[in-house]
Scaffold this active site. Structure first.
Site, PDB file in Angstrom:
ATOM      1  N   SER A   6       0.831  -1.215   0.000  1.00 22.62           N
ATOM      2  CA  SER A   6       0.000   0.000   0.000  1.00 22.62           C
ATOM      3  C   SER A   6       0.860   1.258   0.000  1.00 22.62           C
ATOM      4  CB  SER A   6      -0.901   0.022   1.224  1.00 22.62           C
ATOM      5  OG  SER A   6      -1.554  -1.205   1.382  1.00 22.62           O
TER       6      SER A   6
HETATM    7  N1  SAH Z   1       0.346  -5.040   4.327  1.00 26.99           N
HETATM    8  C1  SAH Z   1       0.880  -5.561   3.114  1.00 26.99           C
HETATM    9  C2  SAH Z   1      -0.039  -5.304   1.965  1.00 26.99           C
HETATM   10  C3  SAH Z   1      -0.265  -6.539   1.165  1.00 26.99           C
HETATM   11  S1  SAH Z   1      -1.546  -6.477  -0.027  1.00 26.99           S
HETATM   12  C4  SAH Z   1       2.287  -5.019   2.870  1.00 26.99           C
HETATM   13  O1  SAH Z   1       2.767  -4.183   3.630  1.00 26.99           O
HETATM   14  O2  SAH Z   1       2.921  -5.465   1.926  1.00 26.99           O
HETATM   15  C5  SAH Z   1      -2.785  -7.433   0.730  1.00 26.99           C
HETATM   16  C6  SAH Z   1      -2.469  -8.868   0.990  1.00 26.99           C
HETATM   17  O3  SAH Z   1      -3.641  -9.477   1.514  1.00 26.99           O
HETATM   18  C7  SAH Z   1      -2.083  -9.699  -0.232  1.00 26.99           C
HETATM   19  O4  SAH Z   1      -0.807 -10.217  -0.047  1.00 26.99           O
HETATM   20  C8  SAH Z   1      -3.147 -10.805  -0.273  1.00 26.99           C
HETATM   21  O5  SAH Z   1      -2.632 -12.056  -0.689  1.00 26.99           O
HETATM   22  C9  SAH Z   1      -3.591 -10.840   1.167  1.00 26.99           C
HETATM   23  N2  SAH Z   1      -4.898 -11.456   1.409  1.00 26.99           N
HETATM   24  C10 SAH Z   1      -6.047 -11.348   0.708  1.00 26.99           C
HETATM   25  N3  SAH Z   1      -7.014 -12.093   1.270  1.00 26.99           N
HETATM   26  C11 SAH Z   1      -6.451 -12.681   2.372  1.00 26.99           C
HETATM   27  C12 SAH Z   1      -6.922 -13.578   3.371  1.00 26.99           C
HETATM   28  N4  SAH Z   1      -8.176 -14.057   3.375  1.00 26.99           N
HETATM   29  N5  SAH Z   1      -6.073 -13.966   4.342  1.00 26.99           N
HETATM   30  C13 SAH Z   1      -4.802 -13.528   4.383  1.00 26.99           C
HETATM   31  N6  SAH Z   1      -4.291 -12.701   3.457  1.00 26.99           N
HETATM   32  C14 SAH Z   1      -5.103 -12.267   2.472  1.00 26.99           C
END
Ligand code: SAH
Length: 262
Positions: A106
């Protein structure tokens, strides 16, 4: 040729100072800073990374972020270490960046906005926090400076492993990386003082509300439009002794919350 300035190895010392001692584990003398990571730092930013981060923090302040702990954490964690070497130049711009497997890290503006909402009480360090969507591990690292314990869950094995690798050199004893479906939360760590999701679904899973402590706060993107438009907004959910209070805030754009693991 002019020598390119090297990155300062400041993070290790800053973190060593702030590092909480895990329960029952004697405090060890600060470990020597990991030089290897500094040496292997991809070339390209060409400037002192702490100065670039301070510049990012100034921009976050200009956007309205005021919480000193959040600003400090954003100024401490080296975002450039969490993105591919080809994207290092953009690491401190207010932009989301690809982290592989179709997912994104993000924008700093959105991360700090959500963390500020999470730390709203102003009571100092948060207790146990659950993060859904570890991704590359960046936000988990920022959270480690704001909370006593961070449980971060990721459903994609490839990203879970990547986050583990990215966080290894930081040696953050209060970050617990979990592989699984975050829609179920993580009951073993409950109740949580705060829950933060980096992926947006149609509704807030009941497990999150159940695992949130009374007095706790959940911050998540939620889908607000019809499925086709897939508009999202930030939702703040407060669990009070009188019940759950929900507040819908500004529009945001996150990857979708998906069930199951892959
Ligand atoms: N906070 C992260 C942002 C990652 S983007 C950072 O700093 O990089 C959001 C993430 O949520 C993705 O990697 C995606 O695979 C994950 N995601 C989506 N649905 C999910 C679920 N049900 N359980 C765990 N992770 C999930």
């Amino acid at each position: 040729m002019k020598q390119r300035p090297t990155f300062p190895a400041q993070l290790d010392s800053t973190l060593a100072k702030n590092r909480p001692t895990p329960l029952g584990v004697p405090a060890v003398a600060a470990a020597p800073p990991v030089r290897a990571a500094v040496v292997s730092m991809p070339q390209g930013v060409g400037m002192d990374s702490s100065a670039v981060r301070m510049n990012m923090v100034q921009k976050l302040k200009a956007q309205g972020v005021t919480d000193p702990a959040v600003l400090h954490a954003m100024g401490t964690i080296e975002r450039h270490r969490f993105v591919d070497s080809a994207l290092v130049n953009q690491a401190y711009e207010d932009t989301s960046l690809p982290i592989g497997l179709g997912q994104t890290i993000s924008k700093p503006g959105v991360v700090s906005r959500m963390l500020e909402l999470l730390c709203h009480s102003g009571k100092g360090r948060l207790g146990r926090v659950l993060e859904i969507g570890t991704g590359c591990g960046y936000q988990a690292a920022v959270l480690s400076l704001l909370a006593s314990e961070v449980y971060s869950i990721e459903r994609l094995r490839g990203l879970h492993d990547k986050a583990r690798e990215n966080l290894r050199h930081l040696r953050l004893p209060n970050v617990h990386l979990l592989f699984g479906d975050g829609m179920e939360g993580y009951a073993k760590g409950a109740p949580y003082a705060a829950i933060i999701a980096a992926a947006g679904g149609e509704a807030v899973p009941q497990a999150w509300v159940d695992q949130l402590a009374v007095g706790g706060r959940l911050v998540t993107p939620v889908v607000t439009g019809s499925e086709k438009s897939a508009a999202q907004a930030l939702l703040v959910l407060d669990k009070t002794p009188q019940g759950v209070r929900q507040t819908l805030l500004e529009a945001v754009h996150f990857v979708p919350l998906k069930s199951g693991v892959a």
